[in-house]
Each structure stands twice: as structure tokens, then as C-alpha cells.
Design an enzyme around this catalytic site. Structure first.
Site, PDB file in Angstrom:
ATOM      1  N   LYS A 157     -22.324  17.123 -61.638  1.00  0.00           N
ATOM      2  CA  LYS A 157     -21.159  16.071 -61.013  1.00  0.00           C
ATOM      3  C   LYS A 157     -20.255  17.109 -60.310  1.00  0.00           C
ATOM      4  CE  LYS A 157     -19.010  12.042 -60.990  1.00  0.00           C
ATOM      5  NZ  LYS A 157     -18.939  12.424 -59.501  1.00  0.00           N
ATOM      6  N   LYS A 208     -14.903  22.250 -66.757  1.00  0.00           N
ATOM      7  CA  LYS A 208     -14.075  20.969 -66.618  1.00  0.00           C
ATOM      8  C   LYS A 208     -14.725  19.635 -67.412  1.00  0.00           C
ATOM      9  CE  LYS A 208     -12.238  20.999 -62.606  1.00  0.00           C
ATOM     10  NZ  LYS A 208     -12.028  20.495 -61.299  1.00  0.00           N
ATOM     11  N   LYS A 263     -21.150  21.232 -56.958  1.00  0.00           N
ATOM     12  CA  LYS A 263     -20.080  21.038 -55.991  1.00  0.00           C
ATOM     13  C   LYS A 263     -20.900  20.965 -54.808  1.00  0.00           C
ATOM     14  CE  LYS A 263     -15.669  20.718 -55.514  1.00  0.00           C
ATOM     15  NZ  LYS A 263     -14.838  20.149 -56.612  1.00  0.00           N
TER      16      LYS A 263
HETATM   17  P1  NAD Z   1      -6.808  16.914 -49.359  1.00  0.00           P
HETATM   18  O1  NAD Z   1      -7.811  17.255 -48.313  1.00  0.00           O
HETATM   19  O2  NAD Z   1      -6.392  15.119 -49.636  1.00  0.00           O
HETATM   20  O3  NAD Z   1      -5.331  17.465 -49.273  1.00  0.00           O
HETATM   21  C1  NAD Z   1      -5.170  18.977 -49.212  1.00  0.00           C
HETATM   22  C2  NAD Z   1      -3.590  19.036 -48.520  1.00  0.00           C
HETATM   23  O4  NAD Z   1      -3.541  20.530 -48.375  1.00  0.00           O
HETATM   24  C3  NAD Z   1      -3.539  18.262 -47.086  1.00  0.00           C
HETATM   25  O5  NAD Z   1      -2.441  17.485 -47.108  1.00  0.00           O
HETATM   26  C4  NAD Z   1      -3.501  19.606 -46.374  1.00  0.00           C
HETATM   27  O6  NAD Z   1      -2.702  19.486 -45.209  1.00  0.00           O
HETATM   28  C5  NAD Z   1      -2.649  20.633 -47.108  1.00  0.00           C
HETATM   29  N1  NAD Z   1      -3.014  22.043 -46.747  1.00  0.00           N
HETATM   30  C6  NAD Z   1      -4.272  22.384 -46.274  1.00  0.00           C
HETATM   31  N2  NAD Z   1      -3.953  23.876 -45.772  1.00  0.00           N
HETATM   32  C7  NAD Z   1      -2.894  24.086 -46.550  1.00  0.00           C
HETATM   33  C8  NAD Z   1      -2.073  25.493 -46.573  1.00  0.00           C
HETATM   34  N3  NAD Z   1      -2.529  26.538 -46.246  1.00  0.00           N
HETATM   35  N4  NAD Z   1      -0.750  25.487 -47.344  1.00  0.00           N
HETATM   36  C9  NAD Z   1      -0.322  24.234 -47.791  1.00  0.00           C
HETATM   37  N5  NAD Z   1      -1.263  23.082 -47.902  1.00  0.00           N
HETATM   38  C10 NAD Z   1      -2.101  23.048 -46.909  1.00  0.00           C
HETATM   39  O7  NAD Z   1      -7.299  17.591 -50.785  1.00  0.00           O
HETATM   40  P2  NAD Z   1      -7.253  17.180 -51.958  1.00  0.00           P
HETATM   41  O8  NAD Z   1      -8.501  16.186 -52.592  1.00  0.00           O
HETATM   42  O9  NAD Z   1      -5.819  16.766 -52.589  1.00  0.00           O
HETATM   43  O10 NAD Z   1      -7.773  18.383 -52.987  1.00  0.00           O
HETATM   44  C11 NAD Z   1      -6.720  19.405 -53.280  1.00  0.00           C
HETATM   45  C12 NAD Z   1      -7.101  20.457 -54.253  1.00  0.00           C
HETATM   46  O11 NAD Z   1      -7.488  19.721 -55.524  1.00  0.00           O
HETATM   47  C13 NAD Z   1      -8.527  21.197 -53.982  1.00  0.00           C
HETATM   48  O12 NAD Z   1      -8.489  22.518 -54.728  1.00  0.00           O
HETATM   49  C14 NAD Z   1      -9.480  20.427 -54.630  1.00  0.00           C
HETATM   50  O13 NAD Z   1     -10.701  20.777 -54.979  1.00  0.00           O
HETATM   51  C15 NAD Z   1      -8.703  19.771 -56.023  1.00  0.00           C
HETATM   52  N6  NAD Z   1      -9.379  18.479 -56.529  1.00  0.00           N
HETATM   53  C16 NAD Z   1      -9.177  17.331 -55.927  1.00  0.00           C
HETATM   54  C17 NAD Z   1      -9.925  16.309 -56.703  1.00  0.00           C
HETATM   55  C18 NAD Z   1      -9.768  15.077 -55.949  1.00  0.00           C
HETATM   56  O14 NAD Z   1     -10.197  13.996 -56.711  1.00  0.00           O
HETATM   57  N7  NAD Z   1      -9.430  14.880 -54.600  1.00  0.00           N
HETATM   58  C19 NAD Z   1     -10.213  16.342 -57.966  1.00  0.00           C
HETATM   59  C20 NAD Z   1     -10.035  17.896 -58.524  1.00  0.00           C
HETATM   60  C21 NAD Z   1      -9.694  18.869 -57.934  1.00  0.00           C
END
Ligand code: NAD
Length: 476
Positions: free
Chosen positions: A71, A95, A107
Site C-alpha cells: 500500500k 507506517k 509508493k
Molecule cells: P497536497 O498536494 O494536497 O498539499 C501540499 C501543499 O504544500 C500544497 O498546498 C502546496 O502548495 C504546498 N507546498 C508545495 N511546496 C511548498 C513549499 N516549498 N513550501 C511550503 N508549502 C509548499 O499534498 P498532501 O496530500 O497534503 O501531502 C503533503 C505531505 O503529506 C506529503 O509529504 C505527503 O507525502 C504526506 N502525506 C499525505 C497523505 C494524504 O493522505 N494525502 C497521507 C500521508 C502523508
């Protein structure tokens, strides 16, 4: 910065894993087996767009198959490369083990800036990527189940599910080939906000333990705590919103790709999100101070820092300046291994990514189970539960009346007690329980072993212990 040896994301994960393994007594060879990535598939495919063929590069990495399916999310970003995908796949293994989701780690990523494409173009690209992965069983309900990550969401997951279904028309479990789908395409209530909700539950659990708060030099609860969030995307937005609206925390800083907003009195998360929605950034937001050097706000005085955007944002070059006594890693890998050393030395408590953002995979697990069982959670029990509760309420009211006591149940109590749990309530309950249990398993190791001084090492010890037990049970 030039002479600082900053480890890459994958090296950082490796360093942290090795640090934990050094404290374990694993059989020779098993350490290596657990640590290394099993396979990474690279695909290059062409899509005809705007009158020409454009070539895209994508990856799907499988870190560990000690449990199947494996996953892990699919990320759309120009920063995607093999090392990053492999580091993220490894984190998924640990995780899932930590939160007892019965999956191996994987991934995927596509090297693309999604903002440069129209919706119908993204659909073509996503379907083609999904086709390439599905025909190699790298998307499959019992082999490999993707989910959203940075740059993707329920829209992309719906396209992937539909593409798989078109290729496997007789597979009755096809909806379980991917999670994070919209409700009307086999999704589950509460998945979109699950990772941010999990961050909130993780913090709530942290603040239930005075000993842990003391380690960070914090007291009280989440109310009034000054929070800085980096990235107001899916994860950061929901975490900030829930902390502000439900726990009374003050979001004093929001860092985005085009700078940061700061207001010591607190920002209105919904308002900032709406602004970003319209203008694709925080620039020009009129109700707070804007700075173009967003990363400087990582260093402001606050109680809780929530990096929720990218990896490697707290590194050896800025870690010493970070003032937050508590960091919760909502993003994957936001703190490099070098920065981790500096922060631990300073006494900063870090709630590690593999736990902090596990809410997403936890609710993905529930969605996968829902898809395989072909029934919505709560559908059978809800009304039966309500009828039984009604019996109790009727009996209490009868006793009160017959005995002449004249007690009355408050309408609010009655309303809440009589309402049977629907899917959303059950998902939240399952997520809360998972986050509490996982936190407790980490803190038990943290506080019971002299050689473990941080939550991250504790988390790895718990997770690697589970993965190794699984391998040993298979006879490895
Ligand atoms: P997303 O694309 O929805 O949001 C990312 C945000 O970060 C956006 O608003 C973007 O504009 C901003 N961003 C990009 N570059 C940036 C910078 N240099 N400085 C500050 N902000 C910046 O992504 P997400 O799904 O919220 O994922 C964010 C993190 O969480 C990632 O590391 C991802 O692996 C992790 N994550 C996400 C999920 C999920 O369910 N979506 C689950 C586990 C972990």
C-alpha cells in the site's frame, strides 16, 4: 551550506532505520532484507496532448511484501525521482506495521506539475499511467493498492479505479484496487480529511500524557497553543482547521510555496484556504503579514510546528534555529537525519512521520475492507442500536414518572445517546483508536528503555519488530 553533508531523503530513512536496528537483536541477514527496497518499476509513456506526443516518467516502488497487498500513495510532482519514491515506500512499510494495517509498503510517483494541465489532460495522463501499472499488477486489489499523496486526490483515484475496472471487467473486487476514492465511486466517509484528522488525534493523545508534555516543556492542552503549519494542502489544511475549530489552537503561521503568512493573534484557516483556492498561493492575502522567504517562518517562536508539505525542509542548515519545542511530522520526511540529531540534542520532541501521518493509510484500510465486504460500515447495526437505546430512554422516563421523581433527560443527551453510529462516526472511532494505540506502543518503548531517547527510534523499534515477526513467521 556547501561543506555540510546533508543526507538525502532515502539516506535519512536508512540512517534512522539503522539507528533503531542497532538496538535490536535481529538475525544476520534479516536486517538487510527488511531495510532494502524489493523492486522499483520505472515507466516512460507517451500521451498525445495539444497536438504532440508528450513523454512522462513514473515509478511504482515496492519496499516490502511481508504482507500483501502492498500500500502507498501516488504523488504528482516535478520533484519525483526513484530515490524519493523508494524512501516513501520504505516509510509505508513501517507506517503500516506501526498502526497495524495489514499491508506491505509501496509508493508511486509521476514526474509532472499537475497545475500545468487541464483536467481532461490530467485524466488522459492518469489513465495511461494506471494502465501501465495495472497491467503489471502494480495496481491490484490483492497485490498493490495506491492512494492519494501530494498532487493527487479523490479525482485521480476515481480515474484509476475506473481504468482498472475497464481492464478487469469481471473482477467483483475491482473497487478495492485503489483507496481515497470519492464516496460515489466506492470511497468511504472521512477519507479526504483522514490524514489531517489523524494529526489532530495524535496531538490530542500526546497532550494526554503529562510526562511527554514535560519532555517538550509544554503544559496544559491544545487550547491556545501557537501553531505554525507548512503546506495548506490536504493534510496541512485539515490538521490546522480541526486544531483551530475543535481544540482552540491558534494558527499563527502558514507557509506555502510562495511565501508565508504570519499573525501572532491567529489566522483564519478557512479564509486563507479560500484565498489559496482562488489565487493558487498566499501572496497578496490582506489580513496578515506576508513574507516571501517562507522557510524563515519555520524558525519563529511557537509551541507546535507542523511541516505538512515536503521532505527535507528542516535540515542541518536551519535545525539549530527552529524554536518549536514540539514538531509533528505531518509530511513524510520533513526532518533530515542530520537535523534530527540537532533537534534531539536541543530537547525538541518530534512526533515522527510514520505515526503522525498514518491516519491516511488507516482510513484507506477501512475503505479497502468496505470495498471487499461490499457494504457500508454501520448499515446493519445502526437502527438496531438506536432501537435498543430508545428502550433504555423510554424505561428511564417511565421509572422517573412512575416513581414521582420527575427527572428529565436533557434533550441534548437524548439526541446524542439515541443516534446510532453511521459510517463517519465509525471511521472516526476506528481512526482515533488506532492513533491512540500506536502512540501508546511508541511511548512505552520511549519511556521503558534507557537506550531510546526519542519517539522516532521508538516507532522504528515497534514497526521493525512487527515486520521481522512477520518475516520470521514465514520462515525467513
Ligand atoms: P497536497 O498536494 O494536497 O498539499 C501540499 C501543499 O504544500 C500544497 O498546498 C502546496 O502548495 C504546498 N507546498 C508545495 N511546496 C511548498 C513549499 N516549498 N513550501 C511550503 N508549502 C509548499 O499534498 P498532501 O496530500 O497534503 O501531502 C503533503 C505531505 O503529506 C506529503 O509529504 C505527503 O507525502 C504526506 N502525506 C499525505 C497523505 C494524504 O493522505 N494525502 C497521507 C500521508 C502523508
Amino acid at each position: 551550506m556547501a561543506d555540510i553533508q546533508e543526507p538525502s531523503f532515502r539516506e535519512s530513512v536508512d540512517i534512522m532505520v539503522k539507528r533503531a536496528m542497532a538496538l535490536m537483536d535481529l538475525p544476520p541477514g534479516l536486517e538487510e532484507k527488511i531495510r532494502v527496497c524489493n523492486a522499483t518499476y520505472t515507466v516512460r509513456f507517451g500521451v498525445r496532448l495539444r497536438g504532440e506526443i508528450q513523454t512522462f516518467t513514473g515509478y511504482r516502488s515496492v519496499h516490502s511484501e511481508h504482507m500483501e497487498p502492498v500500500k502507498g500513495g501516488i504523488r504528482y510532482s516535478l520533484g519525483v525521482h526513484q530515490d524519493e519514491v523508494e524512501a516513501l515506500a520504505a516509510l509505508m512499510t513501517y507506517k503500516c506495521a506501526l498502526v497495524e494495517a495489514p499491508f506491505g509498503g509501496s509508493k508511486g510517483g509521476l514526474c509532472i506539475n499537475p497545475n500545468e494541465y487541464e483536467e481532461h489532460e490530467l485524466e488522459l495522463i492518469t489513465r495511461r499511467f494506471a494502465y501501465e501499472l495495472a497491467k503489471r499488477d502494480l495496481i491490484h486489489p490483492s497485490q498493490n493498492v495506491p492512494a492519494p499523496d501530494m498532487g493527487t486526490g479523490e479525482r485521480e483515484m476515481a480515474w484509476i479505479a475506473d481504468q482498472y475496472k475497464r481492464m478487469n471487467t469481471t473482477d467483483i473486487n475491482s473497487a478495492a484496487c485503489v483507496t481515497g476514492k470519492p464516496i460515489n465511486a466506492g470511497g468511504i466517509q472521512g477519507r479526504t480529511e483522514a490524514t489531517g484528522r489523524g494529526v489532530q488525534y495524535a496531538l490530542q493523545e500526546f497532550f494526554r500524557h503529562p510526562e511527554d508534555m514535560k519532555a517538550a516543556g509544554l503544559t496544559g492542552n491544545l487550547s491556545g497553543k501557537r501553531v505554525v503549519v507548512q503546506g495548506l494542502g490536504n493534510v496541512g489544511y485539515h490538521a490546522a482547521k480541526f486544531l483551530q475549530e475543535e481544540d482552540g489552537s491558534k494558527i499563527i503561521g502558514i507557509i506555502e510555496h510562495d511565501g508565508a503568512l504570519f499573525d501572532e493573534n491567529g489566522l483564519d484557516v478557512e479564509d486563507v484556504r479560500a484565498w489559496i483556492g482562488e489565487r493558487r498561493g498566499v501572496t497578496g492575502y490582506p489580513k496578515a503579514t506576508h513574507t516571501t522567504d517562507g522557510s524563515s517562518i519555520l524558525e519563529v517562536d511557537c509551541d507546535i510546528l507542523i511541516p505538512a508539505a515536503l521532505e527535507g525542509v528542516i535540515h542541518m542548515g536551519n535545525a539549530a534555529n527552529v524554536k518549536a519545542p514540539l514538531i509533528i511530522e505531518a509530511a513524510n520526511g520533513p526532518v533530515t537525519a542530520g537535523a534530527d540529531d540537532i533537534l534531539r540534542e536541543k530537547g525538541c520532541v518530534i512526533i515522527p512521520d510514520m505515526f503522525a501521518n498514518a491516519g491516511g493509510v488507516t482510513v484507506s484500510y477501512f475503505e479497502w475492507v468496505k470495498n471487499l465486504s461490499h457494504i457500508r460500515f454501520g448499515r446493519m447495526q445502526r437502527r438496531a442500536e438506536e432501537s435498543r437505546h430508545q428502550l433504555v430512554v423510554d424505561e428511564l422516563e417511565r421509572l422517573s414518572k412512575d416513581s414521582g421523581i420527575g427527572w428529565e433527560l436533557s434533550p441534548d443527551f437524548k439526541e446524542r445517546y439515541l443516534r446510532g453510529a453511521g459510517e463517519l462516526e465509525l471511521v472516526r472511532s476506528g481512526l482515533d483508536d488506532t492513533m491512540r494505540a500506536a502512540y501508546q506502543s511508541m511511548r512505552e518503548v520511549w519511556h521503558s528503555r534507557d537506550d531510546v531517547t526519542d519517539l522516532r527510534t521508538a516507532a522504528y523499534l515497534v514497526a521493525i519488530g512487527k515486520v521481522s515477526a512477520s518475516y520470521r513467521a514465514k520462515g525467513l
